[in-house]
Design a protein around this motif. Sequence first.
Motif, short mmCIF file in Angstrom:
data_model
loop_
_atom_site.label_atom_id
_atom_site.label_comp_id
_atom_site.label_asym_id
_atom_site.label_seq_id
_atom_site.Cartn_x
_atom_site.Cartn_y
_atom_site.Cartn_z
N TYR A 15 0.90 -1.15 -0.03
CA TYR A 15 -0.02 -0.07 -0.01
C TYR A 15 0.82 1.26 0.22
CZ TYR A 15 0.63 -0.43 5.08
OH TYR A 15 1.33 -0.27 6.55
N ARG A 48 -6.75 -0.32 2.68
CA ARG A 48 -7.02 0.89 3.29
C ARG A 48 -7.22 1.95 1.91
NH1 ARG A 48 -2.42 0.27 7.22
NH2 ARG A 48 -2.47 -2.03 7.08
N ASP A 85 -2.94 5.84 4.66
CA ASP A 85 -2.75 4.37 4.87
C ASP A 85 -3.29 4.01 6.21
OD1 ASP A 85 -0.63 6.25 5.97
OD2 ASP A 85 0.19 4.38 6.71
N ASN A 86 -3.80 4.73 7.17
CA ASN A 86 -4.61 4.45 8.21
C ASN A 86 -5.83 4.79 8.26
OD1 ASN A 86 -2.06 3.60 9.51
ND2 ASN A 86 -1.63 5.70 10.21
N ASP A 107 -4.71 1.10 13.60
CA ASP A 107 -3.71 2.00 13.91
C ASP A 107 -3.35 2.58 15.11
OD1 ASP A 107 -0.85 1.56 13.46
OD2 ASP A 107 -1.05 1.73 11.21
MG MG Z 1 -0.15 2.26 9.64
#
Ligand code: MG
Length: 482
Positions: A75, A180, A249-250, A259
């Motif tokens: 990712y 994500r 990405d979170n 996360d």
């Molecule tokens: Mg992360």
Amino acid sequence: MTIGWHFNNTYSKLSDTFREEIKPIPVNNPELIILNGSLASELNLDFSKIDKKELSKIFSGNVLPNGSNSIAQAYAGHQFGHFTMLGDGRAVLIGEHTTKANKKYDIQFKGSGKTAFSRNGDGRAALGPMLREYIISEAMNALNIPTTRSLAVIKTGENIQRETTLQGAILTRVASSHIRVGTFQYIAARQKENEMKTLLDYTIDRHYPEIKDSNNQALDLLNLLMEQQCNLVVNWMRVGFIHGVMNTDNMTISGETIDYGPCAFMDTYDPKTVFSSIDQMGRYAYCNQPIITKWNLARFAECLVPLIDKDQDKAVKIATETINSFEKKYEEKWMDMMRNKLGLFGLDEKDKFLILDLLTWMHEKKADYTNTFCHLMDLDPKKDKLFDDNDLVNWKKRWKERLSQNNDSPNKYLELMKNNNPLVIPRNHKVEEALEAAEKNDLKPLNRLIEILKYPYTQKNDILDYQTPSASDEKYQTFCGT
Ligand code: MG
Ligand code: AMP
């Protein structure tokens, strides 16, 4: 000895683009620290007949269950606004487990060693941050907020080097999936439309089958994610949760919180609250979380543009209009949430003033966010004198007047409040206390905190100590722990 694993690993069957096949790197001397029995039951897994030594091997990845096929997922993501290629640099997905109710869950080891995506990192995680994720993710679940879950934490028996030497650990994370916004960004950056279509189809099949037959799946997915993420951030605002690192990405496509790095709960009400030591500009401050959610959704929309319409200008126009509807949606959901916290049924045009005036009072008087609502429910743990303040007394008269428009019995409004206002949250000093003791092999405070946080909406005799904000004036700081 059957644990009950049922693996069916669909993600690992996607092309090489999406993942690297890799096994967890074995560790020296694994030792189980905590295992989540109730989550195991929810997953139809039974570890009760397995001794601790064997469990330690299982949750370190030293032995992998039959049917697992472990991978590190690729990712990308915008980290504090800057685009970077990322991927699972210290985690592997060991497989997708299906429950008896036919629900599919990713089982992931976090801290399991280097992968192709580790860049300069060691692929490992420290005990403190992994236990922190365990505590807070399970607290979020008990608060009825969508989240990844924590099944177990082991110590690896190996030291890792950060600013100081720390004990290594591995967390077993359970998620509806680990797809994500950053997964879409990774694929979009490769500019191959067939790959984006593969990811879109996979995501819809896994999370949003209701739009399988729609004639604009990409647009529908954008709308659905906006709905999910809007609900999520409203929930965070409800309980004073500050994620701390809302990079793209979170942000999951399932709508689960993911996360738990530098996250923390706000004590004293201040919209500008930031805990993370690396967030120096306050990008991810409490009050910025909604607008950052919108910003992240805009990055998601950009990935989908080629699939929204063949005519790029048209696609951009549609995507922009969709993203621009975020504020109105958020405002409505936030108002409903605040009405729930105050026990207000129906709508009144003056509700907004009533709500904002309370928040302003809390801000000016440095009131504790959670305990102010406890006070309004007559459950203030400490009978704090602050709540005798004249301005609040006057505000409460207005509030009672508005409550009288509810046209319902008092029990009803109190019930609504009690379902929306937690009595206990993971107070920062309590989390730190539990982690410090666990570092020194004393797991009592950790286990007790986890037990207390299982019932955040229930009045109990033994919660007082967990309701009291820290006595220290020192500013609380959190660290990524990577
Ligand atoms: Mg992360
Ligand atoms: P996070 O801050 O956990 O969201 O991680 C951001 C990125 O850094 C992800 O790609 C992680 O896999 C990677 N990362 C974090 N810690 C480590 C580590 N110790 N070793 C390798 N990669 C890491």
